[in-house]
Scaffold this motif. Structure first.
Motif, short mmCIF file in Angstrom:
data_model
loop_
_atom_site.label_atom_id
_atom_site.label_comp_id
_atom_site.label_asym_id
_atom_site.label_seq_id
_atom_site.Cartn_x
_atom_site.Cartn_y
_atom_site.Cartn_z
N GLY A 1 0.83 -1.19 0.00
CA GLY A 1 0.00 0.00 0.00
C GLY A 1 0.87 1.24 0.00
O GLY A 1 2.10 1.16 -0.11
N ILE A 2 0.21 2.37 0.13
CA ILE A 2 0.93 3.65 0.05
C ILE A 2 0.25 4.68 0.95
O ILE A 2 -0.96 4.64 1.14
N ARG B 1 -1.03 8.33 1.78
CA ARG B 1 -1.47 9.59 1.17
C ARG B 1 -1.62 10.61 2.30
O ARG B 1 -2.53 10.49 3.13
N GLU C 1 -3.67 3.64 1.50
CA GLU C 1 -4.37 2.96 0.40
C GLU C 1 -3.73 1.59 0.20
O GLU C 1 -2.55 1.50 -0.17
N VAL C 2 -4.51 0.56 0.48
CA VAL C 2 -3.99 -0.80 0.34
C VAL C 2 -4.23 -1.27 -1.09
O VAL C 2 -5.27 -0.97 -1.71
N ASN D 1 -10.68 -0.27 0.47
CA ASN D 1 -9.25 -0.58 0.63
C ASN D 1 -8.46 0.56 1.26
O ASN D 1 -7.24 0.56 1.23
N PRO E 1 5.82 4.07 0.64
CA PRO E 1 5.28 2.72 0.51
C PRO E 1 5.10 2.05 1.87
O PRO E 1 5.94 2.22 2.76
#
Lengths: 138, 138
Positions: free
Chosen positions: A12-13, A15, A38-39, A110, A124
């Protein structure tokens, strides 16, 4: 010594409104904002059982870090004696992994709203773990 | 989603009397032994400041894990409802990272005696971090 090289794929990341290392506090508890995680939609089944209010540990890949640093002044403060990176939480280290203990504030498909977290936008995320009740595992 | 693939190089390795996943307890606090952590001699400067009695967090690469599992019965107990791996501490997960909070018992050159730790013999270690005094960062 090294018995191999392993590949890490982000799951994920982050934000976040934090967009530079310079603007980020050293720790989430030092005034960091909340952020979205955000997965990867392909991994959303792995989130089953996640609940609002849970405390979780995110492991991030601190992609802006230097990996060839072994000693430094903690917190970039030249007034502090130089230490080995493994005695500090510096993002600059051979494998630039970050640990972030956060609370889950909202879950939307997600996306998880989490915080507070000092990781910058675009960081990440490589793993999510529950905080265990035993202090030894937190 | 994934913004790249990252390479992890072990910084050390666990030398333990535990030689199989089956024999290992799920958590260090559940009767695990002490073990040696052999740090790559090239990285020994990174240990500066490490002290006997310190609590540290080891991040390991659980090299015997499966990476394609997203849901499972926690602790392999079929009596427990299936959960997403990110709500568990299962070693089977997309990036098989292990977190181990241990005490430093002895330091001898590039070797640290640590424990208790449930990681099996030969487990690569990918990072070492101090436990921070704030509960939020432990």
């Amino acid at each position: 010594m090294s018995e191999g090289i392993y590949q890490i794929n982000p799951i994920g990341i982050i934000r976040s409104d934090l967009v530079s290392r310079k603007a980020a506090p050293s720790q989430g508890s030092e005034g960091a904002p909340d952020a979205w995680l955000e997965v990867d939609p392909a991994l959303v089944e792995g989130l089953e059982g996640m609940a609002v209010g849970s405390e979780i540990i995110l492991i991030t890949w601190l992609h802006r870090s230097q990996r060839d640093i072994l000693k430094l002044h903690p917190r970039g403060d030249r007034g502090r004696p130089i230490m080995g990176v493994f005695s500090t939480r510096s993002p600059d280290r051979p494998n630039p992994l970050g640990l972030h203990r956060v609370t889950v504030l909202q879950i939307s498909g997600n996306r998880l709203r989490v915080g507070p977290i000092e990781a910058i936008d675009g960081t990440p995320v490589v793993d999510i773990k529950p905080v265990l009740p035993q202090a030894v595992d937190s």
